[in-house]
Motif scaffolding. Sequence first.
Motif, PDB file in Angstrom:
ATOM      1  N   ASP A  45      -8.898  -5.004  -1.003  1.00  0.00           N
ATOM      2  CA  ASP A  45      -9.895  -4.409  -0.106  1.00  0.00           C
ATOM      3  C   ASP A  45     -11.195  -5.207  -0.131  1.00  0.00           C
ATOM      4  O   ASP A  45     -12.027  -5.087   0.766  1.00  0.00           O
ATOM      5  CB  ASP A  45     -10.197  -2.957  -0.510  1.00  0.00           C
ATOM      6  N   ASP A  81     -12.210   0.606   2.670  1.00  0.00           N
ATOM      7  CA  ASP A  81     -10.876   1.176   2.716  1.00  0.00           C
ATOM      8  C   ASP A  81     -11.019   2.710   2.825  1.00  0.00           C
ATOM      9  O   ASP A  81     -12.128   3.242   2.691  1.00  0.00           O
ATOM     10  CB  ASP A  81     -10.169   0.776   1.409  1.00  0.00           C
ATOM     11  N   PHE A  84       0.838  -1.173   0.000  1.00  0.00           N
ATOM     12  CA  PHE A  84       0.000   0.000   0.000  1.00  0.00           C
ATOM     13  C   PHE A  84       0.882   1.235   0.000  1.00  0.00           C
ATOM     14  O   PHE A  84       1.753   1.357  -0.828  1.00  0.00           O
ATOM     15  CB  PHE A  84      -0.987  -0.021   1.175  1.00  0.00           C
ATOM     16  N   ASP A 118     -10.190   0.546  -3.435  1.00  0.00           N
ATOM     17  CA  ASP A 118      -9.550   0.789  -4.731  1.00  0.00           C
ATOM     18  C   ASP A 118      -8.507  -0.285  -5.039  1.00  0.00           C
ATOM     19  O   ASP A 118      -7.946  -0.293  -6.135  1.00  0.00           O
ATOM     20  CB  ASP A 118      -8.889   2.173  -4.766  1.00  0.00           C
ATOM     21  N   TYR A 163      -1.865   4.550  -8.321  1.00  0.00           N
ATOM     22  CA  TYR A 163      -1.021   3.631  -7.549  1.00  0.00           C
ATOM     23  C   TYR A 163      -1.885   2.490  -7.024  1.00  0.00           C
ATOM     24  O   TYR A 163      -3.112   2.566  -7.055  1.00  0.00           O
ATOM     25  CB  TYR A 163      -0.348   4.352  -6.366  1.00  0.00           C
ATOM     26  N   GLU A 170      -8.244   6.748  -1.397  1.00  0.00           N
ATOM     27  CA  GLU A 170      -8.762   6.581  -2.761  1.00  0.00           C
ATOM     28  C   GLU A 170      -9.990   5.669  -2.775  1.00  0.00           C
ATOM     29  O   GLU A 170     -10.352   5.093  -3.810  1.00  0.00           O
ATOM     30  CB  GLU A 170      -7.662   6.088  -3.722  1.00  0.00           C
TER      31      GLU A 170
HETATM   32 MG   LIG Z   1      -6.927   2.565  -0.903  1.00  0.00          MG
END
Ligand SMILES: [Mg+2]
Length: 282
Positions: A210, A93, A6, A206, A246, A96
Amino acid sequence: MSFFRFHYRRLFSVGVAAGIFFSGMNFGTAAENENGFSQREVNDQAVMSLVWMQTSAEYRSLCYQAYNTALERVAMAVAHHRAGDKPLAIVLDVDETVLDNTPIEACYVDTEGVFNTKDWKEWCVAGRAEAMPGAADFLQAVDKLGVDIFYVTNRTEKSGTIKNFRAVNFPLADADHLLLKKTSSYKKPRFEKIADQYDVIVYMGDNAEDCLPEAYDKPFAERNDIVDRHRAEFGTKFIVLPNPDYGNWESSLAKDYWNLSPAQKNEARKKVLKKWVPGKDK
Ligand SMILES: [Mg+2]
């Protein structure tokens, strides 16, 4: 190396070698520029994805689409919930998924800097991330329906994250609903802890992990296989937000990806491209 998945991902490209005291800038060393390819050029490859996330109507549309779909599932679960059933919850999450961190990502464009834990901590402590389009309205609607919200994140900064949640009007902004990373980015143990007590309506994020933690630390082809096996659950149990900037999709491109040099990262990115060359079928 999985521990640093991450947001710690880019640390490894330079951070380990440089030690823990690096500033996050001025990494334009000879090692960084092997084959004439610099960290700055790697950073520049993120420009289009960041511009898309920060400006496009399409990105906003996909956020709304995700939250609307999730809210519909939540409303349906509430309508079918009976006394004596486990209480309802959603698991999501943070980065993002409901908070927009693209400003800290964009700070490396046009520099030789590398994403690092020092900068990331400063950003998290500042609590300056904006809510993604529609995120606050969605979360407030879920809360009003009496459904618990568990923010399962690989952030480690508690007070800054709660401060940020409150600044953007996210409900249930407290330590009981924020499950930070302790020792591992692998989310399955945290998911299981919640599922012991709650009926989880949807998992949102994302990263594939997740929703499907078993995709964690797998090469991209395996991640794709895992997602394919669960295809019927996307849009129902699993809701995914777009993040072309990312994610574990990037590190899954090559073994020990975060230890690669800028030139090796560039090569790993480009070698997976499928191409059709004009004139080929003539
Ligand atoms: Mg995330």
